[in-house]
Structures are given as structure tokens and as C-alpha cells.
Design a protein around this motif. Structure first.
Motif, PDB file in Angstrom:
ATOM      1  N   VAL A  34     -44.905 -17.596  37.993  1.00  0.00           N
ATOM      2  CA  VAL A  34     -43.635 -17.162  37.415  1.00  0.00           C
ATOM      3  C   VAL A  34     -43.671 -15.510  38.130  1.00  0.00           C
ATOM      4  O   VAL A  34     -43.752 -14.609  38.384  1.00  0.00           O
ATOM      5  CB  VAL A  34     -43.755 -16.474  36.203  1.00  0.00           C
ATOM      6  CG1 VAL A  34     -42.816 -15.953  36.005  1.00  0.00           C
ATOM      7  CG2 VAL A  34     -44.669 -17.654  35.326  1.00  0.00           C
ATOM      8  N   PRO A  35     -42.159 -15.659  39.534  1.00  0.00           N
ATOM      9  CA  PRO A  35     -41.774 -15.096  40.619  1.00  0.00           C
ATOM     10  C   PRO A  35     -41.960 -13.322  39.592  1.00  0.00           C
ATOM     11  O   PRO A  35     -41.946 -12.344  40.460  1.00  0.00           O
ATOM     12  CB  PRO A  35     -40.105 -15.283  40.892  1.00  0.00           C
ATOM     13  CG  PRO A  35     -40.511 -17.138  40.902  1.00  0.00           C
ATOM     14  CD  PRO A  35     -41.571 -17.556  39.389  1.00  0.00           C
ATOM     15  N   GLU A  36     -40.689 -13.332  38.509  1.00  0.00           N
ATOM     16  CA  GLU A  36     -40.347 -12.330  37.501  1.00  0.00           C
ATOM     17  C   GLU A  36     -41.889 -11.363  37.446  1.00  0.00           C
ATOM     18  O   GLU A  36     -42.060 -10.151  37.116  1.00  0.00           O
ATOM     19  CB  GLU A  36     -40.343 -13.005  36.484  1.00  0.00           C
ATOM     20  CG  GLU A  36     -39.619 -11.512  35.280  1.00  0.00           C
ATOM     21  CD  GLU A  36     -38.408 -11.833  34.793  1.00  0.00           C
ATOM     22  OE1 GLU A  36     -38.616 -10.968  33.650  1.00  0.00           O
ATOM     23  OE2 GLU A  36     -38.089 -13.195  35.042  1.00  0.00           O
ATOM     24  N   ASN A  37     -43.402 -12.171  37.453  1.00  0.00           N
ATOM     25  CA  ASN A  37     -44.352 -11.105  36.855  1.00  0.00           C
ATOM     26  C   ASN A  37     -45.415 -10.818  38.026  1.00  0.00           C
ATOM     27  O   ASN A  37     -44.780 -10.983  38.899  1.00  0.00           O
ATOM     28  CB  ASN A  37     -45.209 -12.363  35.810  1.00  0.00           C
ATOM     29  CG  ASN A  37     -44.657 -12.563  34.366  1.00  0.00           C
ATOM     30  OD1 ASN A  37     -43.244 -11.607  34.045  1.00  0.00           O
ATOM     31  ND2 ASN A  37     -44.814 -14.295  33.895  1.00  0.00           N
ATOM     32  N   ASP A  38     -46.179 -10.072  37.258  1.00  0.00           N
ATOM     33  CA  ASP A  38     -46.996  -9.752  39.000  1.00  0.00           C
ATOM     34  C   ASP A  38     -47.735 -10.406  39.237  1.00  0.00           C
ATOM     35  O   ASP A  38     -48.659 -11.306  39.061  1.00  0.00           O
ATOM     36  CB  ASP A  38     -47.950  -8.277  38.833  1.00  0.00           C
ATOM     37  CG  ASP A  38     -49.217  -7.980  39.328  1.00  0.00           C
ATOM     38  OD1 ASP A  38     -49.411  -8.458  40.247  1.00  0.00           O
ATOM     39  OD2 ASP A  38     -49.963  -7.597  38.905  1.00  0.00           O
TER      40      ASP A  38
ATOM     41  N   GLU B  98     -44.774 -15.604  29.201  1.00  0.00           N
ATOM     42  CA  GLU B  98     -44.590 -13.992  29.688  1.00  0.00           C
ATOM     43  C   GLU B  98     -45.303 -13.028  29.999  1.00  0.00           C
ATOM     44  O   GLU B  98     -45.075 -12.137  30.145  1.00  0.00           O
ATOM     45  CB  GLU B  98     -44.498 -14.028  28.703  1.00  0.00           C
ATOM     46  CG  GLU B  98     -44.077 -15.022  27.096  1.00  0.00           C
ATOM     47  CD  GLU B  98     -42.910 -14.584  27.281  1.00  0.00           C
ATOM     48  OE1 GLU B  98     -41.812 -13.025  27.113  1.00  0.00           O
ATOM     49  OE2 GLU B  98     -41.042 -14.908  27.755  1.00  0.00           O
TER      50      GLU B  98
ATOM     51  N   GLY C   1     -47.862 -14.042  36.730  1.00  0.00           N
ATOM     52  CA  GLY C   1     -47.945 -14.234  37.337  1.00  0.00           C
ATOM     53  C   GLY C   1     -47.977 -15.998  37.660  1.00  0.00           C
ATOM     54  O   GLY C   1     -47.642 -16.465  38.642  1.00  0.00           O
TER      55      GLY C   1
ATOM     56  N   ARG D 166     -38.749 -18.143  28.537  1.00  0.00           N
ATOM     57  CA  ARG D 166     -37.926 -17.644  29.376  1.00  0.00           C
ATOM     58  C   ARG D 166     -37.397 -16.535  30.301  1.00  0.00           C
ATOM     59  O   ARG D 166     -36.381 -16.603  30.493  1.00  0.00           O
ATOM     60  CB  ARG D 166     -37.793 -16.458  27.654  1.00  0.00           C
ATOM     61  CG  ARG D 166     -37.742 -16.844  26.447  1.00  0.00           C
ATOM     62  CD  ARG D 166     -38.193 -14.573  25.926  1.00  0.00           C
ATOM     63  NE  ARG D 166     -38.852 -14.082  26.575  1.00  0.00           N
ATOM     64  CZ  ARG D 166     -38.395 -12.630  26.410  1.00  0.00           C
ATOM     65  NH1 ARG D 166     -37.439 -12.402  26.214  1.00  0.00           N
ATOM     66  NH2 ARG D 166     -39.642 -11.868  27.248  1.00  0.00           N
ATOM     67  N   LYS D 167     -38.393 -17.090  31.044  1.00  0.00           N
ATOM     68  CA  LYS D 167     -38.648 -16.492  32.618  1.00  0.00           C
ATOM     69  C   LYS D 167     -38.534 -17.862  33.432  1.00  0.00           C
ATOM     70  O   LYS D 167     -39.358 -19.009  33.397  1.00  0.00           O
ATOM     71  CB  LYS D 167     -39.725 -15.777  33.109  1.00  0.00           C
ATOM     72  CG  LYS D 167     -40.172 -14.560  32.096  1.00  0.00           C
ATOM     73  CD  LYS D 167     -41.256 -13.887  32.606  1.00  0.00           C
ATOM     74  CE  LYS D 167     -40.698 -12.457  31.730  1.00  0.00           C
ATOM     75  NZ  LYS D 167     -42.243 -11.856  31.744  1.00  0.00           N
ATOM     76  N   GLU D 168     -37.697 -17.844  34.779  1.00  0.00           N
ATOM     77  CA  GLU D 168     -37.898 -19.068  36.177  1.00  0.00           C
ATOM     78  C   GLU D 168     -39.409 -19.168  35.809  1.00  0.00           C
ATOM     79  O   GLU D 168     -40.358 -17.676  36.243  1.00  0.00           O
ATOM     80  CB  GLU D 168     -36.857 -18.784  36.699  1.00  0.00           C
ATOM     81  CG  GLU D 168     -35.197 -18.286  36.175  1.00  0.00           C
ATOM     82  CD  GLU D 168     -34.140 -18.600  38.067  1.00  0.00           C
ATOM     83  OE1 GLU D 168     -35.123 -18.274  38.891  1.00  0.00           O
ATOM     84  OE2 GLU D 168     -32.993 -18.448  37.505  1.00  0.00           O
ATOM     85  N   HIS D 169     -39.692 -20.042  37.028  1.00  0.00           N
ATOM     86  CA  HIS D 169     -40.871 -20.602  36.586  1.00  0.00           C
ATOM     87  C   HIS D 169     -40.952 -21.810  37.936  1.00  0.00           C
ATOM     88  O   HIS D 169     -39.849 -22.731  37.694  1.00  0.00           O
ATOM     89  CB  HIS D 169     -41.694 -20.838  35.939  1.00  0.00           C
ATOM     90  CG  HIS D 169     -41.315 -21.781  35.023  1.00  0.00           C
ATOM     91  ND1 HIS D 169     -40.356 -21.609  33.693  1.00  0.00           N
ATOM     92  CD2 HIS D 169     -42.496 -22.476  35.039  1.00  0.00           C
ATOM     93  CE1 HIS D 169     -41.031 -22.821  33.188  1.00  0.00           C
ATOM     94  NE2 HIS D 169     -41.885 -23.376  33.385  1.00  0.00           N
TER      95      HIS D 169
END
Length: 214
Positions: free
Chosen positions: A135-139, A161, A164, A90-93
Motif C-alpha cells: 500500500v504505497p500511501e501507508n508507511d 487501511e 504499508g 479505499r486505498k490503491e494497492h
């Protein structure tokens, strides 16, 4: 042993035994089986697993024939067609594959699930020596190291999910001492993935030992 979690999936899979957890024509599990494993792992360390309904279920092929015939030596296995599902991240990576511990780049991609590959190798492009998912959205300071054989390939995308950085090592294909890696990368969690057949064999146990310089 302290902070070591042993996740026994027998009862989990028993609850879902009527579902499509394993291929008929291949010795791997489906990504649905890997998803239930991800749920148990997440809960074991205090994370909330993402509901399956929130992932896009993409059918890559309905005529997948796996590798069981190689081992069974029975042509009838080639009549067992499987449906290959991929639950899309679901997240860009980004996904980078390296040849070795020195990080000589083998390939760089914008996803670790490749829908144009209509085999189990769609996950992580199969068994690779060393790879990283960012995963830029995560820590960025939340880092996990996955030590696996091929059963782990369908599991790893679910870690997007929560982490990072996801570092993936296949000890069959790389000579590396993970001790400095764990320290330098600030690894929070280590996931050791093995089936009963691999973990009970001397060869695979020796791979583990090499990872810690033994």
C-alpha cells in the motif's frame, strides 16, 4: 503472555446478532462479520478502525451458494441463496501471490478483492500459499504478517487501511520457517487466524509448529 492479544468475539457478535454475519449456504462468515473482527483487532493495538460507511459496499451476487452442502450432504442447502457483499478497499494497492517462500510469482494484481469472482474466493483469490499486499500511501515500514486459514481471507483487505505491507501465509499450503521472515521483513504485528474447528485439530496445530521449525 506479554504482547499477545487474545480477541474474544463472542460479545461483539452478540451485539450484532441480528445482522448478516454468516452465510446460510457456506461455513464462512460474511465480510461484515470480518469487519467487526477488524474493528476489535484495530482497537486492541491502538489503531482507529475506519467506519464501515466509508467503504463502498458492492453486491457481487444475490445468488451465491456456498460449500455447506459438501459437508452437510443435504441438497436442501442448495436452496439457501446468499448475497455476497464486498467492502471495497479505499486505498490503491498491489497484490502479489507467490508459489513458495522463495517468492516465485504465481500472479500479480492491482487489487486483492476481485469483483468478477462471485464466490467467497473473491477475497484474496481464495487460499494462497504466500502473498503480499503493498500500500504505497501507508508507511512502508509498518508491516503485518497474517497467518490464516480461509476465514482470514475476508478480514485481510481491511488491513490496507493501516499497513504499508501485508504478508499473508496459509500454513496448509506452504512449508516455511517464519522466524527469518519476521526478522528480515521488520514485521511489527503478527495476526494468527483460526476458527475453533481448525485450532482444536492436531493437523492445524502441527502446521503452526512447522512455522517455527518444530
Amino acid at each position: 503472555y506479554g504482547d499477545v492479544n487474545y480477541i474474544n468475539l463472542r460479545s461483539t457478535f452478540e451485539k450484532h446478532k441480528g445482522e448478516y454475519l454468516f452465510f446460510k449456504s457456506d461455513f464462512h462468515w460474511t465480510q461484515l462479520g470480518a469487519y467487526y473482527t477488524y474493528c476489535e483487532y484495530a482497537k486492541s493495538i491502538g489503531l482507529t478502525p475506519t467506519p464501515l460507511s466509508e467503504f463502498e459496499d458492492r453486491v457481487l451476487t444475490t445468488t451465491f451458494i456456498g460449500l455447506t452442502n459438501i459437508y452437510a450432504q443435504d441438497e436442501r442447502v442448495n436452496t439457501f441463496y446468499d448475497t455476497l457483499h464486498a467492502y471495497m478497499p479505499r486505498k490503491e494497492h498491489t497484490y502479489t501471490i507467490y508459489y513458495d517462500a522463495e517468492k516465485n510469482i504465481k500472479g500479480q494484481y492491482d487489487t486483492c478483492v476481485h469483483t468478477y469472482i462471485e464466490t467467497y474466493s473473491c477475497f484474496l483469490i481464495g487460499d494462497q500459499p504466500y502473498s503480499e499486499i503493498i500500500v504505497p500511501e501507508n508507511d512502508p515500514n509498518k508491516v503485518v504478517l497474517v497467518i490464516k486459514e480461509s476465514s482470514g481471507n475476508a478480514f485481510v483487505p481491511f488491513l490496507i487501511e493501516h499497513y504499508g505491507k501485508i504478508i499473508v501465509i496459509d500454513p496448509r499450503h506452504i512449508d516455511i520457517d517464519i522466524r527469518p521472515l519476521v526478522k528480515n521483513e521488520g514485521v511489527d504485528d503478527i495476526i494468527l487466524f483460526a476458527t475453533a474447528s481448525t485450532s482444536n485439530g492436531d493437523a492445524y496445530c502441527n502446521y503452526y509448529l512447522k512455522l517455527i521449525g518444530q
